[in-house]
Design a protein around this motif. Structure first.
Motif, PDB file in Angstrom:
ATOM      1  N   SER A 202      13.525 -23.930  -6.169  1.00  0.00           N
ATOM      2  CA  SER A 202      13.233 -22.598  -6.731  1.00  0.00           C
ATOM      3  C   SER A 202      14.067 -21.528  -6.046  1.00  0.00           C
ATOM      4  N   TYR A 203      14.193 -21.631  -4.747  1.00  0.00           N
ATOM      5  CA  TYR A 203      14.984 -20.671  -3.975  1.00  0.00           C
ATOM      6  C   TYR A 203      16.426 -20.628  -4.487  1.00  0.00           C
ATOM      7  N   ASP A 204      17.051 -21.784  -4.613  1.00  0.00           N
ATOM      8  CA  ASP A 204      18.434 -21.806  -5.102  1.00  0.00           C
ATOM      9  C   ASP A 204      18.526 -21.392  -6.566  1.00  0.00           C
ATOM     10  N   THR A 205      17.567 -21.812  -7.384  1.00  0.00           N
ATOM     11  CA  THR A 205      17.587 -21.460  -8.811  1.00  0.00           C
ATOM     12  C   THR A 205      17.390 -19.962  -8.992  1.00  0.00           C
ATOM     13  N   ASP A 206      16.355 -19.428  -8.372  1.00  0.00           N
ATOM     14  CA  ASP A 206      16.026 -18.001  -8.546  1.00  0.00           C
ATOM     15  C   ASP A 206      17.112 -17.078  -7.999  1.00  0.00           C
ATOM     16  N   THR A 207      17.730 -17.474  -6.897  1.00  0.00           N
ATOM     17  CA  THR A 207      18.773 -16.625  -6.293  1.00  0.00           C
ATOM     18  C   THR A 207      20.158 -16.967  -6.832  1.00  0.00           C
ATOM     19  N   ASN A 208      20.228 -17.973  -7.727  1.00  0.00           N
ATOM     20  CA  ASN A 208      21.522 -18.467  -8.213  1.00  0.00           C
ATOM     21  C   ASN A 208      22.409 -18.812  -7.019  1.00  0.00           C
ATOM     22  N   ASN A 209      21.832 -19.596  -6.107  1.00  0.00           N
ATOM     23  CA  ASN A 209      22.503 -20.013  -4.866  1.00  0.00           C
ATOM     24  C   ASN A 209      22.980 -18.826  -4.037  1.00  0.00           C
ATOM     25  N   GLY A 210      22.188 -17.764  -4.071  1.00  0.00           N
ATOM     26  CA  GLY A 210      22.484 -16.587  -3.267  1.00  0.00           C
ATOM     27  C   GLY A 210      23.311 -15.534  -3.978  1.00  0.00           C
ATOM     28  N   ILE A 211      23.808 -15.831  -5.166  1.00  0.00           N
ATOM     29  CA  ILE A 211      24.659 -14.882  -5.893  1.00  0.00           C
ATOM     30  C   ILE A 211      23.863 -13.673  -6.366  1.00  0.00           C
ATOM     31  N   ASN A 212      22.609 -13.892  -6.779  1.00  0.00           N
ATOM     32  CA  ASN A 212      21.747 -12.804  -7.222  1.00  0.00           C
ATOM     33  C   ASN A 212      21.185 -12.112  -5.972  1.00  0.00           C
ATOM     34  N   GLU A 213      21.832 -11.037  -5.585  1.00  0.00           N
ATOM     35  CA  GLU A 213      21.498 -10.361  -4.327  1.00  0.00           C
ATOM     36  C   GLU A 213      20.088  -9.768  -4.336  1.00  0.00           C
ATOM     37  N   GLU A 214      19.631  -9.299  -5.495  1.00  0.00           N
ATOM     38  CA  GLU A 214      18.284  -8.741  -5.577  1.00  0.00           C
ATOM     39  C   GLU A 214      17.233  -9.824  -5.312  1.00  0.00           C
ATOM     40  N   LYS A 215      17.384 -10.961  -5.964  1.00  0.00           N
ATOM     41  CA  LYS A 215      16.451 -12.077  -5.744  1.00  0.00           C
ATOM     42  C   LYS A 215      16.572 -12.615  -4.318  1.00  0.00           C
ATOM     43  N   GLN A 216      17.803 -12.644  -3.802  1.00  0.00           N
ATOM     44  CA  GLN A 216      17.996 -13.110  -2.425  1.00  0.00           C
ATOM     45  C   GLN A 216      17.221 -12.214  -1.462  1.00  0.00           C
ATOM     46  N   ALA A 217      17.296 -10.905  -1.675  1.00  0.00           N
ATOM     47  CA  ALA A 217      16.573  -9.960  -0.818  1.00  0.00           C
ATOM     48  C   ALA A 217      15.061 -10.183  -0.916  1.00  0.00           C
ATOM     49  N   GLU A 218      14.558 -10.469  -2.128  1.00  0.00           N
ATOM     50  CA  GLU A 218      13.135 -10.751  -2.300  1.00  0.00           C
ATOM     51  C   GLU A 218      12.726 -12.005  -1.517  1.00  0.00           C
ATOM     52  N   TYR A 219      13.541 -13.049  -1.616  1.00  0.00           N
ATOM     53  CA  TYR A 219      13.241 -14.276  -0.878  1.00  0.00           C
ATOM     54  C   TYR A 219      13.348 -14.066   0.633  1.00  0.00           C
ATOM     55  N   ASP A 220      14.313 -13.269   1.063  1.00  0.00           N
ATOM     56  CA  ASP A 220      14.447 -12.988   2.496  1.00  0.00           C
ATOM     57  C   ASP A 220      13.134 -12.424   3.049  1.00  0.00           C
ATOM     58  N   VAL A 221      12.552 -11.478   2.299  1.00  0.00           N
ATOM     59  CA  VAL A 221      11.280 -10.868   2.709  1.00  0.00           C
ATOM     60  C   VAL A 221      10.153 -11.903   2.656  1.00  0.00           C
ATOM     61  N   LYS A 222      10.093 -12.647   1.564  1.00  0.00           N
ATOM     62  CA  LYS A 222       9.034 -13.650   1.381  1.00  0.00           C
ATOM     63  C   LYS A 222       9.058 -14.701   2.499  1.00  0.00           C
ATOM     64  N   ILE A 223      10.240 -15.185   2.839  1.00  0.00           N
ATOM     65  CA  ILE A 223      10.369 -16.209   3.884  1.00  0.00           C
ATOM     66  C   ILE A 223       9.969 -15.635   5.241  1.00  0.00           C
ATOM     67  N   ALA A 224      10.414 -14.414   5.533  1.00  0.00           N
ATOM     68  CA  ALA A 224      10.045 -13.765   6.801  1.00  0.00           C
ATOM     69  C   ALA A 224       8.528 -13.577   6.887  1.00  0.00           C
ATOM     70  N   GLU A 225       7.902 -13.178   5.776  1.00  0.00           N
ATOM     71  CA  GLU A 225       6.447 -12.998   5.769  1.00  0.00           C
ATOM     72  C   GLU A 225       5.723 -14.324   5.995  1.00  0.00           C
ATOM     73  N   GLU A 226       6.211 -15.387   5.357  1.00  0.00           N
ATOM     74  CA  GLU A 226       5.591 -16.710   5.546  1.00  0.00           C
ATOM     75  C   GLU A 226       5.714 -17.167   6.999  1.00  0.00           C
ATOM     76  N   LEU A 227       6.878 -16.976   7.590  1.00  0.00           N
ATOM     77  CA  LEU A 227       7.048 -17.343   9.004  1.00  0.00           C
ATOM     78  C   LEU A 227       6.058 -16.563   9.866  1.00  0.00           C
ATOM     79  N   ASP A 228       5.900 -15.286   9.567  1.00  0.00           N
ATOM     80  CA  ASP A 228       4.984 -14.455  10.342  1.00  0.00           C
ATOM     81  C   ASP A 228       3.530 -14.875  10.112  1.00  0.00           C
ATOM     82  N   ASN A 229       3.171 -15.131   8.866  1.00  0.00           N
ATOM     83  CA  ASN A 229       1.793 -15.534   8.547  1.00  0.00           C
ATOM     84  C   ASN A 229       1.416 -16.851   9.225  1.00  0.00           C
TER      85      ASN A 229
END
Length: 178
Positions: free
Chosen positions: A144-171
């Motif tokens: 899902s990460y690669d699909t949603d971010t288009n392997n990082g090309i979609n910068e907006e989705k990449q930024a969303e995942y960056d936040v989501k992953i950081a929050e999960e690590l913190d949680n």
């Protein structure tokens, strides 16, 4: 003599190490991607991260004995590849997140192990199912990460995942490897 052996052992281990263990604040760099083979077989592929977990178990044949399960998140250097002509810091950030996602799911597995596995009997009865469930969720999330971010090309989705992953690590910070 003992010190010479220890020095040689540690030096050899450092030189021939193929894995990097995930640690808070540790960032990958392009020199960590040591494979010469693009196993993704695509001409548009810029890099490939091979990561996951390893675990070790200390248990007894007595099903009522306590058990200790150690789970580490690893990055496999000699199975991770980059196209040196196309790499940049942005792509490296995307690849770092694959490694961070592996740690998120390792923490989820540590949490489940801590909750459900106290004895050797618990391990024998429950571990494989817990492991397989978390592994399946992990693989789906990576896709899902690669699909949603288009392997990082979609910068907006990449930024969303960056936040989501950081929050999960913190949680899940109380389930960091010890």
């Amino acid at each position: 003599m003992k010190w010479i052996f220890l020095f040689c052992f540690l030096t050899a281990n450092l030189l021939f190490s193929q894995k990097i263990i995930w640690k808070e604040g540790l960032k990958l760099n392009w020199s960590n991607f040591k494979s010469n083979i693009n196993n993704q077989r695509g001409t548009n592929v810029v890099a490939y991260t091979n990561c996951g977990w390893v675990y070790s178990v200390v248990r007894s044949t007595n099903p009522k004995s306590p058990v200790k399960v150690k789970i580490e998140t690893i990055f496999n250097e000699y199975q991770s590849w980059k196209d040196a002509k196309k790499i940049n810091d942005y792509v490296l950030g995307h690849e770092q997140k694959h490694f961070d996602i592996a740690e998120v799911f390792a923490r989820k597995l540590r949490k489940k192990v801590q909750e459900k596995i106290k004895t050797s009997g618990d391990f024998n009865k429950n571990f494989q199912n817990l492991y397989n469930k978390i592994l399946s969720d992990y693989r789906r999330f990576q896709v899902s990460y690669d699909t949603d971010t288009n392997n990082g090309i979609n910068e907006e989705k990449q930024a969303e995942y960056d936040v989501k992953i950081a929050e999960e690590l913190d949680n899940l910070k109380s389930y960091k490897a010890s």
